[in-house]
Design an enzyme around this catalytic site. Sequence first.
Site, PDB file in Angstrom:
ATOM      1  N   SER A   1      -7.067  -4.843 -11.703  1.00  0.00           N
ATOM      2  CA  SER A   1      -6.260  -4.372 -10.583  1.00  0.00           C
ATOM      3  C   SER A   1      -5.570  -3.051 -10.917  1.00  0.00           C
ATOM      4  O   SER A   1      -6.245  -2.069 -11.203  1.00  0.00           O
ATOM      5  CB  SER A   1      -5.255  -5.460 -10.197  1.00  0.00           C
ATOM      6  OG  SER A   1      -4.669  -5.192  -8.959  1.00  0.00           O
TER       7      SER A   1
ATOM      8  N   ASP B   1     -12.631  -9.279  -2.151  1.00  0.00           N
ATOM      9  CA  ASP B   1     -11.339  -9.095  -2.821  1.00  0.00           C
ATOM     10  C   ASP B   1     -10.279  -8.788  -1.774  1.00  0.00           C
ATOM     11  O   ASP B   1     -10.383  -7.802  -1.041  1.00  0.00           O
ATOM     12  CB  ASP B   1     -11.443  -7.953  -3.828  1.00  0.00           C
ATOM     13  CG  ASP B   1     -10.230  -7.850  -4.738  1.00  0.00           C
ATOM     14  OD1 ASP B   1      -9.107  -8.083  -4.263  1.00  0.00           O
ATOM     15  OD2 ASP B   1     -10.412  -7.515  -5.920  1.00  0.00           O
TER      16      ASP B   1
ATOM     17  N   HIS C   1      -9.540 -12.041  -6.385  1.00  0.00           N
ATOM     18  CA  HIS C   1      -9.079 -10.755  -6.899  1.00  0.00           C
ATOM     19  C   HIS C   1      -9.320 -10.717  -8.402  1.00  0.00           C
ATOM     20  O   HIS C   1      -8.568 -11.276  -9.178  1.00  0.00           O
ATOM     21  CB  HIS C   1      -7.593 -10.581  -6.589  1.00  0.00           C
ATOM     22  CG  HIS C   1      -7.027  -9.256  -7.025  1.00  0.00           C
ATOM     23  ND1 HIS C   1      -7.686  -8.065  -6.812  1.00  0.00           N
ATOM     24  CD2 HIS C   1      -5.869  -8.940  -7.650  1.00  0.00           C
ATOM     25  CE1 HIS C   1      -6.946  -7.070  -7.286  1.00  0.00           C
ATOM     26  NE2 HIS C   1      -5.851  -7.573  -7.801  1.00  0.00           N
TER      27      HIS C   1
END
Length: 524
Positions: free
Chosen positions: A240, A467, A494
């Site tokens: 991320s 996602d 995610h």
Amino acid sequence: MGKIRTWGAIALAAVCVACTSQPTDDQTPEPSAAQPGPAGAVPDGLEDYYGQPVEWRGCEDFATSPEEETAVGADGLECAHLRVPLDYDDPEGEEIRLGVLRRPAEDPGTRIGSLLVNPGGPGAGGVPTAAALAPEIADTELGRRFDLVGFDPRGLGTSEPALQCWTTEERDAYRVDQVADASPEAVARNDADQRAYAEACEQRNGAEFLASLGTTTVARDLDVLRSALGDEGLTYLGYSYGTRLGSTYAALFPDNVRALVLDGALDPDADPVEQRVDQQAGFQLAFEAFADWCAEQSPCVLGSDPDQAVEVFRELVDPLADQPAAAGERLLSYPDAITGTIQSLYAQDFWPVLNQGLMQLSVGDGSTLLLLADVYNGRSPTDGSYSTMMDGFTAVRCVDDPPITDDEVLTELDRRAREAAPFLDDGGEPGPLRDACAFWPVPPNEAPPAPDAERLPTTLVVSVTGDPATPYEAGVELADALGGRLLTYEGNQHGVVLQGSDCVDEIATDYLVDLDAPAEDVTC
């Protein structure tokens, strides 16, 4: 609500990986100092930092909440603090310390080096994430060949000093009274709240410290850590926001990169308005996938017709704007109900919990949704304390990116966000809701240069089609910008590396161990 979370932080807090982790060794290490560095290029004036000995010891004191104690304190894990300058332009000035955890390679004879992991956020800590991942790599090629290393970025977790803007009591009160609409009165109150928060951050931490928290500075810390660990080149796994840290490192230190796996990518060149709208659209798709799944369950709080799911959801949460729901000794506010829902959409494993929480809400009990919102906000269910995560999330963003302050732009952003995510639209008029960055006491840093793909080894970018937090196309763009390979995973979550996909993990392992990147883009 725009915060990007990663699997490592979520899994540890939400399903208590710390409670189920198994020791990786039967021996707690004795305190020891190792000085394998300096390694690789050392910038002038930073020789003492790059070549510092790392004093490893047990990790019992490196858990920042009761929930982390079992995983972080497991046998076989080692912890230390790394010295770095507060200001790299003044290396002779004040020092700060970063918390570091490692799981040593199982086979020292074939050890390649360190695999550094960042869980994203920004604001999530690498110490608990590495501890949670340690059992996942036990008896694997990664576990045999690499030391697994996680670090808490400056100001966060076990790093010293620790960032704190609001006390526990202040954040609890804000969550109950937080603005839940965009009326003119709410906009004025929101501005006052955000300004007060920014002022508290400056008063309790100092402007110089806040100015040092940006991603560019953390990338320089990462290079100090690489050298002090004795690695000529960086081997890195970033989730991320950790992909932004990885791409920033690649831009600043392209010749020091050995291998980069960037999972759940942020497009470094994305327009901030478009990025927020795209993220809202991602959560809408995740909500629709949840509604489809829920319709096949018995019972499903949203009913058997997914086309009616948004309407049913709004009927459940909208009344909370006027009357919060009881949640034990606390209250579930409307913003926390939305936050708890968002938390659950990061991975399909949390969908049953969301269904349960919404079922409870339908009979006036907000306990489960509040617990989910607590996970998102980094609040311990044991002692009620908050981690540094939320303060770090705000502080890093405010230093990294220029704030959006124009009323017309903010109102248009709110309008487009509502259109992109109907399940988050309360039906009110859009308005200019500013965040704390509009009132931040220090200006944003200059953006780092774009990575030079020609100077980088082949990188591996991993992107998930469903996602909710970082849209799939962002991974496509990042892989292109880095001249790397794209690994597509078809699913709804995610981040995916080291999360149970044999296909993904085999490709990532071959790349990290042998630098064997796929010849072309691949799909799992």
